[in-house]
Design an enzyme around this catalytic site. Structure first.
Site, PDB file in Angstrom:
ATOM      1  N   CYS A  25       0.615   6.687   3.348  1.00 60.08           N
ATOM      2  CA  CYS A  25      -0.141   6.088   2.239  1.00 60.08           C
ATOM      3  C   CYS A  25      -1.479   6.778   1.976  1.00 60.08           C
ATOM      4  O   CYS A  25      -2.197   6.391   1.062  1.00 60.08           O
ATOM      5  CB  CYS A  25      -0.354   4.597   2.474  1.00 60.08           C
ATOM      6  N   HIS A  75      -0.049   0.473 -14.550  1.00 61.94           N
ATOM      7  CA  HIS A  75       0.034   1.902 -14.820  1.00 61.94           C
ATOM      8  C   HIS A  75      -1.307   2.616 -14.691  1.00 61.94           C
ATOM      9  O   HIS A  75      -1.559   3.615 -15.373  1.00 61.94           O
ATOM     10  CB  HIS A  75       0.700   2.174 -16.178  1.00 61.94           C
ATOM     11  N   GLU A 136       4.008  -5.777  -2.277  1.00 61.47           N
ATOM     12  CA  GLU A 136       3.913  -4.337  -2.492  1.00 61.47           C
ATOM     13  C   GLU A 136       5.301  -3.681  -2.485  1.00 61.47           C
ATOM     14  O   GLU A 136       5.565  -2.768  -3.253  1.00 61.47           O
ATOM     15  CB  GLU A 136       3.030  -3.759  -1.380  1.00 61.47           C
TER      16      GLU A 136
END
Length: 149
Positions: A25, A75, A136
């Site tokens: 990550c 986005h 998530e």
């Protein structure tokens, strides 16, 4: 009248990177987030009120969460503004990308804290934010509960 909890669910796509993290990550990547917002209150007892019987109109809750969270994060790519990712963020912004610079590590845990603050400010006085769940992935999520904060 009884206190009732109602929940509205939302979906949005957001990219992020965890600066200084020792796993995958640390790379820029994205998630299809699922957000559940639960509020509590007493249903409106005034039968002359157009919202009679509702704790809060789902449409009103939707408007708050969309304006504060979904429309902002969907986005977009989120970076901690106190990391070297700001250079990448500037490059992306210069190329017309939506980038959010936040003052926290953009983990699900920190995002739910941020989301709770934003939503609580917008709720009507008699409505309490009960909990937020930010999923998530299919198997990973963070939760915030008012009773613990």
């Amino acid at each position: 009248m009884s206190t009732i909890r109602i929940t509205k669910q939302f979906n949005f796509e957001t990219g992020h990177a965890l600066y200084g993290y020792d796993g995958k990550c640390k790379n820029v990547h994205g998630h299809s987030y699922k957000l559940s917002v639960t509020v509590s209150g007493k249903p409106i007892a005034d039968n002359t009120n157009v919202k009679f019987g509702m704790v809060i109109d789902f449409g009103d809750l939707k408007k708050i969460v969309n304006e504060e969270i979904v429309d902002v994060f969907d986005h977009a790519t989120v970076f901690n503004k106190n990391t070297p990712h700001v250079e990448l963020a500037k490059e992306l912004m210069d190329r017309g990308h939506d980038v959010l610079l936040v003052d926290y590590q953009p983990t699900s845990e920190m995002m739910v804290i941020d989301f709770a603050k934003k939503i609580k400010k917008r709720l009507p006085k008699k409505i309490k934010l009960h909990s937020i769940k930010l999923q998530e992935t299919d198997t990973s999520f963070a939760e915030w509960f008012a009773s613990e904060n």
